[in-house]
Scaffold this motif. Structure first.
Motif, PDB file in Angstrom:
ATOM      1  N   ALA A 100      -6.977  -1.187  10.260  1.00 26.30           N
ATOM      2  CA  ALA A 100      -7.250  -2.264   9.298  1.00 26.30           C
ATOM      3  C   ALA A 100      -7.796  -1.740   7.984  1.00 26.30           C
ATOM      4  CB  ALA A 100      -8.238  -3.271   9.890  1.00 26.30           C
ATOM      5  N   PRO A 101      -6.988  -1.804   6.932  1.00 26.30           N
ATOM      6  CA  PRO A 101      -7.512  -1.604   5.575  1.00 26.30           C
ATOM      7  C   PRO A 101      -8.045  -2.941   5.082  1.00 26.30           C
ATOM      8  CG  PRO A 101      -5.159  -1.944   5.467  1.00 26.30           C
ATOM      9  CD  PRO A 101      -5.549  -2.083   6.929  1.00 26.30           C
ATOM     10  N   ARG A 105       0.842  -1.207   0.000  1.00 29.75           N
ATOM     11  CA  ARG A 105       0.000   0.000   0.000  1.00 29.75           C
ATOM     12  C   ARG A 105       0.869   1.246   0.000  1.00 29.75           C
ATOM     13  NH1 ARG A 105      -5.562   0.787   2.077  1.00 29.75           N
ATOM     14  NH2 ARG A 105      -5.865   2.836   3.002  1.00 29.75           N
ATOM     15  N   VAL A 127     -17.129   6.641   3.968  1.00 28.72           N
ATOM     16  CA  VAL A 127     -16.184   7.517   4.691  1.00 28.72           C
ATOM     17  C   VAL A 127     -16.748   8.934   4.678  1.00 28.72           C
ATOM     18  CG1 VAL A 127     -13.835   8.450   4.793  1.00 28.72           C
ATOM     19  CG2 VAL A 127     -14.198   6.076   4.076  1.00 28.72           C
ATOM     20  N   THR A 134      -5.967  14.517  10.618  1.00 29.12           N
ATOM     21  CA  THR A 134      -7.252  13.865  10.871  1.00 29.12           C
ATOM     22  C   THR A 134      -7.056  12.357  10.917  1.00 29.12           C
ATOM     23  OG1 THR A 134      -7.665  13.811   8.495  1.00 29.12           O
ATOM     24  CG2 THR A 134      -8.615  15.659   9.718  1.00 29.12           C
ATOM     25  N   ARG A 179      -9.078  15.073  -1.186  1.00 28.43           N
ATOM     26  CA  ARG A 179      -9.320  15.132   0.257  1.00 28.43           C
ATOM     27  C   ARG A 179      -9.107  13.784   0.897  1.00 28.43           C
ATOM     28  NH1 ARG A 179     -14.250  18.908   1.868  1.00 28.43           N
ATOM     29  NH2 ARG A 179     -13.604  18.117   3.888  1.00 28.43           N
ATOM     30  N   SER A 180      -9.221  12.746   0.105  1.00 29.36           N
ATOM     31  CA  SER A 180      -8.999  11.410   0.635  1.00 29.36           C
ATOM     32  C   SER A 180      -7.995  10.722  -0.275  1.00 29.36           C
ATOM     33  CB  SER A 180     -10.313  10.638   0.661  1.00 29.36           C
ATOM     34  OG  SER A 180     -10.106   9.400   1.292  1.00 29.36           O
ATOM     35  N   PRO A 181      -6.777  10.494   0.234  1.00 27.94           N
ATOM     36  CA  PRO A 181      -5.707   9.996  -0.629  1.00 27.94           C
ATOM     37  C   PRO A 181      -6.090   8.742  -1.395  1.00 27.94           C
ATOM     38  CG  PRO A 181      -4.851  10.645   1.508  1.00 27.94           C
ATOM     39  CD  PRO A 181      -6.348  10.737   1.608  1.00 27.94           C
ATOM     40  N   GLY A 182      -6.938   7.889  -0.795  1.00 32.20           N
ATOM     41  CA  GLY A 182      -7.323   6.637  -1.448  1.00 32.20           C
ATOM     42  C   GLY A 182      -7.970   6.856  -2.804  1.00 32.20           C
ATOM     43  N   ARG A 204     -16.090   8.617   0.464  1.00 33.58           N
ATOM     44  CA  ARG A 204     -16.264   7.317  -0.206  1.00 33.58           C
ATOM     45  C   ARG A 204     -17.668   6.826   0.117  1.00 33.58           C
ATOM     46  NH1 ARG A 204     -12.478   2.382   1.566  1.00 33.58           N
ATOM     47  NH2 ARG A 204     -13.815   2.417   3.414  1.00 33.58           N
ATOM     48  N   ALA A 230      -9.377   8.508  10.577  1.00 34.42           N
ATOM     49  CA  ALA A 230     -10.629   7.853  10.196  1.00 34.42           C
ATOM     50  C   ALA A 230     -10.943   6.760  11.221  1.00 34.42           C
ATOM     51  CB  ALA A 230     -10.480   7.254   8.792  1.00 34.42           C
ATOM     52  N   GLU A 246     -16.883  -1.565   0.986  1.00 39.39           N
ATOM     53  CA  GLU A 246     -16.299  -0.903   2.142  1.00 39.39           C
ATOM     54  C   GLU A 246     -17.240   0.150   2.728  1.00 39.39           C
ATOM     55  OE1 GLU A 246     -15.103  -1.242  -0.797  1.00 39.39           O
ATOM     56  OE2 GLU A 246     -13.078  -2.066  -0.769  1.00 39.39           O
ATOM     57  N   LEU A 277      -4.970   4.837   6.956  1.00 37.68           N
ATOM     58  CA  LEU A 277      -5.745   3.654   7.344  1.00 37.68           C
ATOM     59  C   LEU A 277      -6.924   4.029   8.234  1.00 37.68           C
ATOM     60  CD1 LEU A 277      -2.798   1.311   8.411  1.00 37.68           C
ATOM     61  CD2 LEU A 277      -3.867   1.536   6.152  1.00 37.68           C
ATOM     62  N   ILE A 278      -7.933   3.179   8.226  1.00 35.55           N
ATOM     63  CA  ILE A 278      -9.061   3.345   9.147  1.00 35.55           C
ATOM     64  C   ILE A 278      -8.729   2.623  10.456  1.00 35.55           C
ATOM     65  CG2 ILE A 278     -11.481   2.766   9.549  1.00 35.55           C
ATOM     66  CD1 ILE A 278     -11.888   3.000   6.476  1.00 35.55           C
ATOM     67  N   LEU A 290      -1.547  13.246   7.998  1.00 31.28           N
ATOM     68  CA  LEU A 290      -2.679  14.184   8.087  1.00 31.28           C
ATOM     69  C   LEU A 290      -2.981  14.479   9.556  1.00 31.28           C
ATOM     70  CD1 LEU A 290      -5.104  12.498   5.496  1.00 31.28           C
ATOM     71  CD2 LEU A 290      -3.698  14.543   5.141  1.00 31.28           C
TER      72      LEU A 290
HETATM   73  P1  AMP Z   1      -9.387   1.008   3.073  1.00 34.70           P
HETATM   74  O1  AMP Z   1      -8.445   0.956   4.199  1.00 34.70           O
HETATM   75  O2  AMP Z   1      -8.970   0.196   1.905  1.00 34.70           O
HETATM   76  O3  AMP Z   1     -10.789   0.728   3.498  1.00 34.70           O
HETATM   77  O4  AMP Z   1      -9.371   2.531   2.639  1.00 34.70           O
HETATM   78  C1  AMP Z   1      -9.540   3.543   3.606  1.00 34.70           C
HETATM   79  C2  AMP Z   1     -10.034   4.786   2.932  1.00 34.70           C
HETATM   80  O5  AMP Z   1     -10.214   5.824   3.906  1.00 34.70           O
HETATM   81  C3  AMP Z   1      -9.040   5.313   1.910  1.00 34.70           C
HETATM   82  O6  AMP Z   1      -9.747   5.753   0.787  1.00 34.70           O
HETATM   83  C4  AMP Z   1      -8.364   6.458   2.643  1.00 34.70           C
HETATM   84  O7  AMP Z   1      -7.850   7.417   1.773  1.00 34.70           O
HETATM   85  C5  AMP Z   1      -9.505   6.979   3.519  1.00 34.70           C
HETATM   86  N1  AMP Z   1      -8.983   7.675   4.709  1.00 34.70           N
HETATM   87  C6  AMP Z   1      -8.396   7.113   5.786  1.00 34.70           C
HETATM   88  N2  AMP Z   1      -8.028   8.065   6.673  1.00 34.70           N
HETATM   89  C7  AMP Z   1      -8.388   9.257   6.146  1.00 34.70           C
HETATM   90  C8  AMP Z   1      -8.274  10.614   6.573  1.00 34.70           C
HETATM   91  N3  AMP Z   1      -7.699  10.925   7.728  1.00 34.70           N
HETATM   92  N4  AMP Z   1      -8.752  11.582   5.752  1.00 34.70           N
HETATM   93  C9  AMP Z   1      -9.343  11.272   4.589  1.00 34.70           C
HETATM   94  N5  AMP Z   1      -9.483   9.996   4.126  1.00 34.70           N
HETATM   95  C10 AMP Z   1      -9.004   9.000   4.885  1.00 34.70           C
END
Ligand code: AMP
Ligand code: MG
Length: 351
Positions: A144-145, A61, A186, A120, A230-233, A198, A122, A183, A67-68, A118
């Motif tokens: 956990a992603p 990754r 978000v 912030t 705003r959300s790197p993913g 998301r 999640a 998923e 990560l969440i 960041l």
């Molecule tokens: P996944 O772990 O695969 O479920 O992906 C987590 C998603 O949450 C990704 O798209 C991340 O970019 C997004 N994400 C996690 N933390 C943050 C944050 N602090 N600000 C914005 N987006 C976040």
């Protein structure tokens, strides 16, 4: 190479020992994959930066994709964020445990590696007995992603996890297939108005019934190249099968006609085609092999539930091209189309 163990959770007495073992692995800084109601997660102790580094390595990754953090009780929320706002409380009361992730200001307790620097973080409390038991037994929040190799479709069964991560994770808890299948939603609540970064199992309509108007970030619907995100993913290739894929959107009859035409054309070129249909249309592709019904258009949650395993099955069949029927971009359909768009690298055919 790690010797990956797989433990099946049956719902009996033996499970306690397995969860204890898994919780000990988490406290020891190891990686444990576990089921949630959305998809399988690849977990590590969120307060241990080194353990969290192992997640990025195992998945391949990008380090700038945060990560969440999963928590086992609403009480854990306060320690990880600085200052609980009224809106967070209302959302937690309405949707936790459940498929809603809240982006809030982080507390100093959260390592920078989790948030990719960041300010912030999640946070989410999953609605799944095994996930909650693991987090609570471990006594720490769990980062956990999804438990897949970065870029591939997310795993909704333990078999999917093993396929991607065998040799890279210490233990996989097998709790059967995931119910939601896509998923979590978000939601960034750090600004004036909540913004969906998301779409997921908790829909725009459900959120608005609790907090009034929410915005949907433009990156949810369109590719984000060349703009700040705003959300790197959002900026990464995602959910992608090996096969090339196209999504066909429009009126149902036109969709079926287009997919039928395209399929005939590709077959005549010697290509192997897979079709992602729905209950309403499945019978109309009788002439073709490799047709999967994703579910019932009247109940789009059934489509969400089966989407990722269908993408993986198409790859196992070795198809060259996947043609997928689009669904209405409303309710859970917004999440389904968000994943399909990306799986198809925005190769969308409108008819
Ligand atoms: P996944 O772990 O695969 O479920 O992906 C987590 C998603 O949450 C990704 O798209 C991340 O970019 C997004 N994400 C996690 N933390 C943050 C944050 N602090 N600000 C914005 N987006 C976040
Ligand atoms: Mg993921």
């Amino acid at each position: 190479m790690i010797d990956t163990q797989i433990a099946v959770i049956h719902g009996g007495n033996m499970d306690e020992d397995i969860i204890d073992h898994a919780a000990q692995l988490i406290r020891d800084g190891k990686l444990v994959a576990f089921p949630t109601e959305t998809v399988y997660g690849l977990g590590a102790n969120a307060l241990d930066a080194k353990a969290v580094g192992g997640i990025f390595e195992a998945k391949g990754r990008p380090a700038d994709n945060p990560l969440i953090v999963h928590i086992g009780s609403k009480g854990q929320f306060d320690r990880l964020t600085d200052g609980v706002k009224d809106i967070a409380q209302r959302l937690m009361d309405a949707f936790w445990p459940g498929p809603l992730t809240l982006v809030v200001r982080k507390s100093p307790l959260v390592p920078d590696i989790i948030t990719a620097g960041l300010d912030t973080v999640a946070l989410r409390m999953p609605r799944h007995d095994i996930a909650l038991a693991l987090i609570n037994r471990a006594g720490v929040p769990i980062a956990a992603p999804s438990a897949n190799i970065s870029g591939s479709p997310s795993p909704t069964t333990a078999r999917h996890v093993a396929k991607d991560l065998s040799g890279r994770v210490h233990l996989i808890l097998d709790g059967g297939p995931c119910k939601v299948g896509v998923e979590s939603t978000v939601l960034d609540i750090t600004g004036e108005r909540p913004v969906i970064l998301r779409p997921g199992g908790i829909t725009v309509e459900m959120l608005e019934s609790v907090v009034g108007r929410v915005k949907v970030d433009p990156g949810v619907i369109r590719p984000v190249q060349g703009r700040p995100v705003r959300s790197p993913g959002m900026k990464y290739r995602h959910y992608s099968p090996r096969a090339r894929m196209a999504v066909v959107e429009g009126g149902l009859k036109d969709i079926v006609d287009k997919i039928t035409d395209l399929t005939r054309g590709y077959i005549s070129q010697g290509k192997k085609v897979g079709i992602l249909a729905t209950q309403q249309t499945y019978g109309q592709y009788r002439d073709f092999d490799n047709v999967i019904s994703l579910g019932d258009r009247e109940h789009p949650d059934t489509i969400a539930e089966s989407l990722y395993s269908a993408l993986r099955r198409m790859d196992e069949e070795g198809v060259d091209i996947i043609l997928a029927e689009g669904v209405a971009r409303e309710g859970v359909g917004l999440a389904i189309m968000n994943r399909m768009d990306r799986a198809a690298a925005f190769n969308i055919i409108r008819v």
